[in-house]
Design an enzyme around this catalytic site. Sequence first.
Site, PDB file in Angstrom:
ATOM      1  CB  ALA A 117      41.852  39.685  35.850  1.00  0.00           C
ATOM      2  N   GLY A 161      44.295  36.397  39.048  1.00  0.00           N
ATOM      3  CA  GLY A 161      45.694  36.593  38.241  1.00  0.00           C
ATOM      4  C   GLY A 161      46.905  37.051  38.992  1.00  0.00           C
ATOM      5  CD  GLU A 217      45.419  32.532  36.920  1.00  0.00           C
ATOM      6  OE1 GLU A 217      45.119  33.770  36.627  1.00  0.00           O
ATOM      7  OE2 GLU A 217      44.856  31.666  36.301  1.00  0.00           O
TER       8      GLU A 217
HETATM    9  N1  3HC Z   1      39.728  44.873  39.367  1.00  0.00           N
HETATM   10  C1  3HC Z   1      38.946  45.926  39.402  1.00  0.00           C
HETATM   11  N2  3HC Z   1      38.630  46.714  40.401  1.00  0.00           N
HETATM   12  C2  3HC Z   1      38.977  46.025  41.574  1.00  0.00           C
HETATM   13  C3  3HC Z   1      39.163  44.713  41.668  1.00  0.00           C
HETATM   14  C4  3HC Z   1      39.525  44.146  40.501  1.00  0.00           C
HETATM   15  N3  3HC Z   1      40.051  42.646  40.329  1.00  0.00           N
HETATM   16  N4  3HC Z   1      39.285  44.532  43.110  1.00  0.00           N
HETATM   17  C5  3HC Z   1      39.101  45.578  43.544  1.00  0.00           C
HETATM   18  N5  3HC Z   1      38.664  46.430  42.831  1.00  0.00           N
HETATM   19  C6  3HC Z   1      38.358  47.822  43.037  1.00  0.00           C
HETATM   20  C7  3HC Z   1      36.942  47.915  43.786  1.00  0.00           C
HETATM   21  O1  3HC Z   1      35.819  47.951  42.983  1.00  0.00           O
HETATM   22  C8  3HC Z   1      37.033  49.303  44.866  1.00  0.00           C
HETATM   23  O2  3HC Z   1      36.947  50.141  43.836  1.00  0.00           O
HETATM   24  P1  3HC Z   1      36.219  51.650  44.358  1.00  0.00           P
HETATM   25  O3  3HC Z   1      37.100  52.106  45.302  1.00  0.00           O
HETATM   26  O4  3HC Z   1      36.127  52.471  43.015  1.00  0.00           O
HETATM   27  O5  3HC Z   1      34.857  51.142  45.148  1.00  0.00           O
HETATM   28  C9  3HC Z   1      38.438  49.423  44.874  1.00  0.00           C
HETATM   29  O6  3HC Z   1      39.355  48.362  44.243  1.00  0.00           O
HETATM   30  C10 3HC Z   1      39.055  48.674  46.385  1.00  0.00           C
HETATM   31  O7  3HC Z   1      38.286  47.512  46.637  1.00  0.00           O
HETATM   32  P2  3HC Z   1      37.627  47.140  47.965  1.00  0.00           P
HETATM   33  O8  3HC Z   1      36.596  48.056  48.488  1.00  0.00           O
HETATM   34  O9  3HC Z   1      37.116  45.597  47.884  1.00  0.00           O
HETATM   35  O10 3HC Z   1      39.088  47.049  48.871  1.00  0.00           O
HETATM   36  P3  3HC Z   1      39.380  46.232  49.950  1.00  0.00           P
HETATM   37  O11 3HC Z   1      40.636  46.609  50.574  1.00  0.00           O
HETATM   38  O12 3HC Z   1      38.233  45.938  51.188  1.00  0.00           O
HETATM   39  O13 3HC Z   1      39.634  44.606  49.610  1.00  0.00           O
HETATM   40  C11 3HC Z   1      40.483  43.190  47.736  1.00  0.00           C
HETATM   41  C12 3HC Z   1      40.635  44.396  48.583  1.00  0.00           C
HETATM   42  C13 3HC Z   1      40.687  41.830  48.861  1.00  0.00           C
HETATM   43  C14 3HC Z   1      41.440  43.022  46.786  1.00  0.00           C
HETATM   44  C15 3HC Z   1      39.032  43.072  47.294  1.00  0.00           C
HETATM   45  O14 3HC Z   1      39.031  44.215  46.396  1.00  0.00           O
HETATM   46  C16 3HC Z   1      38.781  41.864  46.358  1.00  0.00           C
HETATM   47  O15 3HC Z   1      38.664  40.885  46.855  1.00  0.00           O
HETATM   48  N6  3HC Z   1      38.747  42.070  44.938  1.00  0.00           N
HETATM   49  C17 3HC Z   1      38.488  41.073  44.133  1.00  0.00           C
HETATM   50  C18 3HC Z   1      39.610  40.329  43.759  1.00  0.00           C
HETATM   51  C19 3HC Z   1      39.295  39.317  42.616  1.00  0.00           C
HETATM   52  O16 3HC Z   1      38.251  38.581  42.679  1.00  0.00           O
HETATM   53  N7  3HC Z   1      40.306  38.890  41.880  1.00  0.00           N
HETATM   54  C20 3HC Z   1      40.190  37.920  40.807  1.00  0.00           C
HETATM   55  C21 3HC Z   1      39.570  38.700  39.650  1.00  0.00           C
HETATM   56  S1  3HC Z   1      39.671  37.674  38.173  1.00  0.00           S
HETATM   57  C22 3HC Z   1      40.713  37.069  37.603  1.00  0.00           C
HETATM   58  O17 3HC Z   1      41.805  37.492  38.155  1.00  0.00           O
HETATM   59  C23 3HC Z   1      40.967  36.196  36.423  1.00  0.00           C
HETATM   60  C24 3HC Z   1      42.277  35.817  36.170  1.00  0.00           C
HETATM   61  O18 3HC Z   1      42.497  34.316  36.512  1.00  0.00           O
HETATM   62  C25 3HC Z   1      42.503  35.806  34.560  1.00  0.00           C
END
Ligand code: 3HC
Length: 682
Positions: free
Chosen positions: A61, A100, A103
């Site tokens: 998400a 997500g 999912e």
């Molecule tokens: N939403 C918005 N922005 C995100 C994001 C997300 N889920 N995940 C990463 N970003 C952004 C970061 O803030 C960063 O932005 P910036 O360049 O402006 O600083 C950019 O994407 C790149 O992120 P990273 O520096 O972390 O890049 P990496 O390549 O090192 O890692 C990744 C990529 C493995 C995807 C890592 O970003 C990550 O683990 N992201 C979080 C993933 C996450 O937690 N997903 C679950 C979200 S909750 C959800 O999905 C709820 C659902 O069940 C309804």
Amino acid sequence: MTVTITYEGAIAVVTIDNPPVNALSQALRQALMEAVFTTEANETVSAVVLACAGRTFIAGADVNEFGKPPVPPHLPEVVTGIERAKKPWIAAIHGSALGGGLEVALGCAYRVAAASANLGLPEVKLGIVPGAGGTVRLPRLIGVPAAVELVTGGNTIGAGKARELGLVDAVVEGDLLSATVGFAREASQRPQPQPISERSVPMVEDDFWSRTEKAVAAKARGEVAPLRALACIQMASEADFFTASAFERETFLDLRGSAQAAALRHVFFAERAAPRPPELAGVVPRHIRSAAVIGGGTMGAGIVAALRDAGLPVVLVERDAAAVERGLANVNQIFQGSVKRGRISADVAAERMRGVIGTDDYGALADTDLVIEAVFEDLAVKRAVFAQLSKACRADAVLTTNTSYLDPDEIGEGLAQPERFLGLHFFSPAHVMKLLEIVPTETTAPDALATGFALARLLGKIPVRAGICDGFVGNRILKVTRAQAERLLLSGATPAAVDAAMRAFGMPMGPFEAQDLGGLDIAAFQRKAARERGETPFAPVGDLLVSIGRIGQKSNGGWYDYQPGDRTPQLSNAVATVIAEVAARRPQQTWDKTAIADAIILPMVNEATRILEEGIALRAADIDLVEIHGYGFPRWRGGLMHYAQARGLREIVSVLDRLSSKGLSDPACDGLRQAADQEHPS
Ligand code: 3HC
Ligand code: NAI
């Protein structure tokens, strides 16, 4: 953001392009719904491949939307839309399928992954639970225990493991898209598999839930999301799909607005901002293709291991041949420890060792890009080392010191090309701890400083810029932690009560247990040096314990007693007697857990505010990262300064005033008072 549909014969390829990580923004959810309608309506389409452009599959998400009200279409509807499509959808997963994103993939009929892909439901790490059927579909696909591990731990797994668990149907080494299109062609000839939502959840043993709940609670240490996620999976195994989905969504929405989720989001963004400080924007770091470490003791060996783990060739310089042997043995011990824990194979450990050259000859550093000094904490010894480095290294090699408490400006005095010199303060054990304090001196050039940040990225560490003062950011605050802990002992609390209160606050360990583990001698040595500088460090009980040889676990006794070979702290009558002697005639009071935590944490906030005022730290979020990654401050509280903001600065000032009126802390500093006034104008 674009979602495009192209056609490979009867296979529609839906490609998401929403940089940087294809997060599921509202516009993307809408476009995916439309793609379902379009492909369903197109009679020539027999199956749909869902692929992503850029570095990753859908990473989850959009975290930026979490602070705002949810806008339709909601993700569960999108996943259901894909699952109910008459044409099978096949996810082509590269990079990460997270939250997500996974999912959505679970709504697909099949999942094909690149061998390098990883998958997971990391929602608990953001203080929430999966909100689009993750907890309800996953146990139906891979069974309850595996689902519990993935969802409550929030860790990712690789494609190979996902294949073993049945989470993906095929793993592809070569071109993912063409392999998935081929897979889709075959799949479209077969009857569609039963949608996951219609499958049943495999049974678990009778005591599974009570056992698991205890284990998850013990690990969570105050974090609520893992237990709530477990409750969702239990509901999925006991109720029908729709009831469980509604329960999951309700839990998701409840937690999404919680204080813990806000704190964890704050840390998420702070960690991503840390490697790229705005003040270094556009500054190009120097190349780091090789490194050297001077001193192979506790820190030096750990730093060598960290550098090798990142693939850099390393030269380890020690005093003489015997010390070189000891240093290499220290490094080898670290790699053998990793082998024992199953983190790396024996072959990898051997390869890492082969990349370390041990020597007592500075001539080996003639072509080294970056040097990290980790010799004894002694100004004269360190200066002598840098005099040698000045002669031995290339003029553009970056030279750094890992000093804890000495002044890097003094260490670097007289150095050739002082603009390439800075402090790099690692935390012990250096190959494990994520924090790296980066300490520019008066002469450090921006590109040398940027090299420190580049090194942190290479090592997977969290870099925080720290100014020069006694202890930089982290250890300066630690001194307050320890002084406050002793103040508590003198006013009626016991070491065990203080440690229990800090654990209850969410710390992995209390301050006294931690000192016993690391040894009381190091801090005593630093206090001695501080006294020689005319300072008056406060550790009346700690000083006495060291004077009677109680320096921690290594002496079978420190703040606690220890049985030989057993690290369990036992209450110590000897320590109680010392405390009683020192505390005699001081006013005593009873302390509950909250009051103890306040008497330690809030003076830390006070010191941290001074650190910000003095420019030793540039941002409050940097202090949060220091505390979380250097000292185990609970992540779910967002770090020290986020906790302070959430708690309310006015309340903090009033508690500090109460404590200081009894001589139990410093009064609130001006900066804290001003910030509190601005927070609640009276
Ligand atoms: N939403 C918005 N922005 C995100 C994001 C997300 N889920 N995940 C990463 N970003 C952004 C970061 O803030 C960063 O932005 P910036 O360049 O402006 O600083 C950019 O994407 C790149 O992120 P990273 O520096 O972390 O890049 P990496 O390549 O090192 O890692 C990744 C990529 C493995 C995807 C890592 O970003 C990550 O683990 N992201 C979080 C993933 C996450 O937690 N997903 C679950 C979200 S909750 C959800 O999905 C709820 C659902 O069940 C309804
Ligand atoms: P240590 O005593 O374990 O190791 C120091 C090593 O340096 C020894 O192996 C010694 O042989 C070697 N050495 C001494 N003089 C040398 C010289 N002239 N040339 C080459 N090698 C030499 O000490 P430790 O704990 O590893 O600390 C090293 C530095 O790291 C100190 O500055 C310390 O303050 C700092 N530090 C220590 C932390 C800790 O938790 N131990 C944490 C962060 C920094």
